[in-house]
Each structure stands twice: as structure tokens, then as C-alpha cells.
Design a protein around this motif. Structure first.
Motif, mmCIF file in Angstrom:
data_model
loop_
_atom_site.group_PDB
_atom_site.id
_atom_site.type_symbol
_atom_site.label_atom_id
_atom_site.label_comp_id
_atom_site.label_asym_id
_atom_site.label_seq_id
_atom_site.Cartn_x
_atom_site.Cartn_y
_atom_site.Cartn_z
ATOM 1 N N GLU A 136 12.803 -1.571 -12.603
ATOM 2 C CA GLU A 136 12.994 -2.672 -11.647
ATOM 3 C C GLU A 136 11.948 -3.771 -11.820
ATOM 4 O OE1 GLU A 136 14.466 1.174 -10.425
ATOM 5 O OE2 GLU A 136 12.382 0.553 -10.668
ATOM 6 N N LEU A 137 10.954 -3.535 -12.682
ATOM 7 C CA LEU A 137 9.881 -4.484 -12.985
ATOM 8 C C LEU A 137 8.995 -4.770 -11.782
ATOM 9 C CD1 LEU A 137 11.930 -7.053 -15.128
ATOM 10 C CD2 LEU A 137 10.868 -4.900 -15.848
ATOM 11 N N ASP A 138 8.900 -3.817 -10.859
ATOM 12 C CA ASP A 138 8.087 -4.031 -9.663
ATOM 13 C C ASP A 138 6.790 -3.224 -9.658
ATOM 14 O OD1 ASP A 138 9.189 -1.528 -9.263
ATOM 15 O OD2 ASP A 138 10.018 -1.979 -7.285
ATOM 16 N N THR A 196 -1.923 -7.103 -5.328
ATOM 17 C CA THR A 196 -1.263 -6.372 -4.234
ATOM 18 C C THR A 196 -2.196 -5.365 -3.581
ATOM 19 O OG1 THR A 196 -0.325 -4.683 -5.708
ATOM 20 C CG2 THR A 196 1.049 -6.643 -5.232
ATOM 21 N N SER A 197 -3.327 -5.086 -4.200
ATOM 22 C CA SER A 197 -4.293 -4.134 -3.639
ATOM 23 C C SER A 197 -5.305 -4.808 -2.715
ATOM 24 C CB SER A 197 -5.038 -3.404 -4.765
ATOM 25 O OG SER A 197 -5.946 -4.279 -5.418
ATOM 26 N N VAL A 198 -5.191 -6.130 -2.548
ATOM 27 C CA VAL A 198 -6.179 -6.883 -1.776
ATOM 28 C C VAL A 198 -5.537 -7.421 -0.500
ATOM 29 C CG1 VAL A 198 -7.793 -8.824 -1.795
ATOM 30 C CG2 VAL A 198 -7.355 -7.537 -3.912
ATOM 31 N N PRO A 199 -5.828 -6.820 0.651
ATOM 32 C CA PRO A 199 -5.263 -7.336 1.908
ATOM 33 C C PRO A 199 -5.595 -8.814 2.089
ATOM 34 C CG PRO A 199 -6.266 -5.195 2.262
ATOM 35 C CD PRO A 199 -6.639 -5.629 0.858
ATOM 36 N N GLY A 200 -4.579 -9.571 2.502
ATOM 37 C CA GLY A 200 -4.767 -10.989 2.761
ATOM 38 C C GLY A 200 -4.555 -11.893 1.568
ATOM 39 N N LEU A 201 -4.333 -11.339 0.385
ATOM 40 C CA LEU A 201 -4.173 -12.137 -0.823
ATOM 41 C C LEU A 201 -2.698 -12.225 -1.195
ATOM 42 C CD1 LEU A 201 -5.511 -13.624 -3.238
ATOM 43 C CD2 LEU A 201 -5.650 -11.401 -4.382
ATOM 44 N N ALA A 202 -2.197 -13.448 -1.365
ATOM 45 C CA ALA A 202 -0.831 -13.628 -1.851
ATOM 46 C C ALA A 202 -0.756 -13.089 -3.281
ATOM 47 C CB ALA A 202 -0.441 -15.101 -1.808
ATOM 48 N N ALA A 203 0.398 -12.564 -3.641
ATOM 49 C CA ALA A 203 0.518 -11.920 -4.949
ATOM 50 C C ALA A 203 1.942 -11.985 -5.468
ATOM 51 C CB ALA A 203 0.091 -10.451 -4.840
ATOM 52 N N LYS A 204 2.068 -11.804 -6.787
ATOM 53 C CA LYS A 204 3.379 -11.502 -7.344
ATOM 54 C C LYS A 204 3.714 -10.110 -6.815
ATOM 55 C CE LYS A 204 2.219 -11.633 -11.673
ATOM 56 N NZ LYS A 204 0.759 -11.695 -11.474
ATOM 57 N N PRO A 205 4.936 -9.877 -6.362
ATOM 58 C CA PRO A 205 5.258 -8.563 -5.778
ATOM 59 C C PRO A 205 5.433 -7.473 -6.843
ATOM 60 C CG PRO A 205 7.173 -9.988 -5.721
ATOM 61 C CD PRO A 205 6.040 -10.823 -6.256
ATOM 62 N N ILE A 206 4.346 -7.232 -7.573
ATOM 63 C CA ILE A 206 4.318 -6.203 -8.613
ATOM 64 C C ILE A 206 3.096 -5.333 -8.339
ATOM 65 C CG2 ILE A 206 4.096 -5.736 -11.083
ATOM 66 C CD1 ILE A 206 5.295 -8.557 -11.558
ATOM 67 N N ARG A 209 1.642 9.215 -6.128
ATOM 68 C CA ARG A 209 2.205 10.563 -6.009
ATOM 69 C C ARG A 209 3.001 10.912 -7.270
ATOM 70 N NH1 ARG A 209 6.460 12.894 -5.860
ATOM 71 N NH2 ARG A 209 7.761 11.043 -5.706
ATOM 72 N N ARG A 210 3.862 9.984 -7.727
ATOM 73 C CA ARG A 210 4.678 10.228 -8.927
ATOM 74 C C ARG A 210 3.804 10.455 -10.152
ATOM 75 N NH1 ARG A 210 8.834 5.292 -9.372
ATOM 76 N NH2 ARG A 210 9.148 6.127 -11.446
ATOM 77 N N ILE A 211 2.769 9.641 -10.305
ATOM 78 C CA ILE A 211 1.889 9.735 -11.479
ATOM 79 C C ILE A 211 1.114 11.046 -11.459
ATOM 80 C CG2 ILE A 211 -0.177 8.731 -12.534
ATOM 81 C CD1 ILE A 211 1.022 5.953 -11.483
ATOM 82 N N ARG A 212 0.539 11.379 -10.320
ATOM 83 C CA ARG A 212 -0.227 12.639 -10.244
ATOM 84 C C ARG A 212 0.672 13.857 -10.461
ATOM 85 N NH1 ARG A 212 -5.405 11.998 -9.287
ATOM 86 N NH2 ARG A 212 -6.186 10.148 -8.215
ATOM 87 N N ALA A 213 1.899 13.802 -9.935
ATOM 88 C CA ALA A 213 2.838 14.909 -10.151
ATOM 89 C C ALA A 213 3.209 15.026 -11.625
ATOM 90 C CB ALA A 213 4.089 14.709 -9.294
ATOM 91 N N ALA A 273 0.846 -1.209 0.000
ATOM 92 C CA ALA A 273 0.000 0.000 0.000
ATOM 93 C C ALA A 273 0.877 1.253 0.000
ATOM 94 C CB ALA A 273 -0.938 -0.008 1.199
ATOM 95 N N GLU A 274 1.977 1.215 0.719
ATOM 96 C CA GLU A 274 2.905 2.353 0.739
ATOM 97 C C GLU A 274 3.573 2.529 -0.621
ATOM 98 O OE1 GLU A 274 5.631 1.507 3.943
ATOM 99 O OE2 GLU A 274 3.970 1.150 5.343
ATOM 100 N N ALA A 275 3.950 1.413 -1.243
ATOM 101 C CA ALA A 275 4.568 1.491 -2.574
ATOM 102 C C ALA A 275 3.575 2.069 -3.577
ATOM 103 C CB ALA A 275 5.043 0.107 -3.022
#
Length: 192
Positions: free
Chosen positions: A114-116, A63-73, A44-48, A36-38
């Protein structure tokens, strides 16, 4: 009264993958609250970079769904007024540190070196953009569908995939079923 929008030019008619198909190691990690922090930093970068050209910026994908395993992208949805008007957003995103990866009808994708992070640019009102949000919201609120989706991803990752697109395509049947249940739930709630 709605005004019919006219694109500045015809959209592309084929899919262009800049740099060609690349095989990447695919793996899942447990949900990480730092995602969520990432996302917030990418927003912020996109809006700027885009200012008012970024009509909507949303954290999507697993990655936007708490509790769900994900590819770290981190997947981000950005909607713009006219997808064909790349001069309104594409150079600005590249200048903000993203690389163009995909140009296809109705969709542009830029990503970090970095492909993240994958930034999906679509047009306001595009049904596919709305589907991203519908799917995300369903996974955030429905434990059974969230668990089904995670099981599906884990099972698919036991196979060897030529690229991430082939892996994503293999999830289509489950994703479609979850979206159908989400639409039914939204309709039912609206009927109350």
C-alpha cells in the motif's frame, strides 16, 4: 572488551532500487495520533517475523514526531546484527507482507504494498541508524527545529520532484544543521 564482528559476506556495493524509480504524489498532512498505532502494528509484525534477529525496532521519520506534519508514511528502523546476512531477516519480512524496494550498502528497505510504511533495515551500531534516532529525538524536543523542518518540507513540496529520493535529498542541508545542533546539545548535557 568488544569483539570485532565479521560480516558473513561482503555487503553490496551499489544501490539497487527494485522496480526502478517511481514518481509519487508528495503531500503533507497534519500529525495524526493514529500514526503511533500504525507503528505499533508494524512493530508487532516485524518482531513476530524476526524474533531476536530484530535487535532494535524504532518509529522514526516525521510520523514519529507529535505535532509535525508529515507524508502519511510510517518509517520504521530495524537493526540487525549483520546486514549482509539477509537470510536472517529479508525472507521473513517479505513473508510478513513487505516488499523489497532498496538494497544498498548498509541499508535494506522493505515497504508495504500500500506504500504506507517503509521499513529501514540497518546494522547495529551503524552511525546512520543512530542519526535517525538523534534527528527524531531532536524534533520531538525542540520546537524551533521542528518548525524549521516543517517549513522546509512545505516549501520543497511546492516544487515538482522526479521521485521521493530527490525530495529527501533536497532536505539534506536543513537535516544536517538540525543534527549538528542535536549533537551539540547532547555533548553539552553530557558535560554537566
Amino acid at each position: 572488551m568488544s569483539v570485532e564482528r565479521k560480516p558473513r559476506r561482503p555487503d553490496v556495493t551499489t544501490a539497487e532500487i527494485v522496480g526502478g524509480v517511481v514518481k509519487r504524489e508528495l503531500f503533507l498532512t497534519d500529525h495524526d495520533p493514529r500514526w503511533a498505532e500504525a507503528y505499533a502494528e508494524h512493530e508487532r509484525r516485524i518482531r513476530a517475523a524476526l524474533g531476536p534477529a530484530a535487535v532494535q525496532v524504532e518509529h522514526i521519520g516525521s510520523t514519529s514526531v507529535p505535532g509535525l506534519a508529515a507524508k502519511p508514511i510510517i518509517d520504521v528502523l530495524v537493526t540487525v546484527a549483520d546486514i549482509t546476512a539477509e537470510e536472517d531477516y529479508l525472507d521473513q519480512l517479505v513473508a510478513a507482507g513487505y516488499d523489497l524496494r532498496v538494497r544498498e550498502p548498509g541499508h535494506r528497505l522493505v515497504r508495504t504494498p500500500e506504500l504506507d510504511a517503509h521499513i529501514h533495515v540497518m546494522e547495529v551500531g551503524d552511525p546512520l541508524a543512530e542519526d535517525y534516532l538523534l534527528f527524531r529525538d531532536r524534533l520531538r524536543t525542540d520546537d524551533a527545529d521542528r518548525a524549521l523542518y516543517e517549513r522546509t518540507k512545505r516549501a520543497l513540496l511546492e516544487q515538482d520532484w522526479a521521485d521521493m529520493n530527490a525530495y529527501a535529498d533536497a532536505k539534506t542541508e536543513v537535516v544536517t544543521a538540525i543534527k549538528e545542533r542535536a549533537r551539540a546539545a547532547v555533548s553539552e548535557a553530557a558535560g554537566r
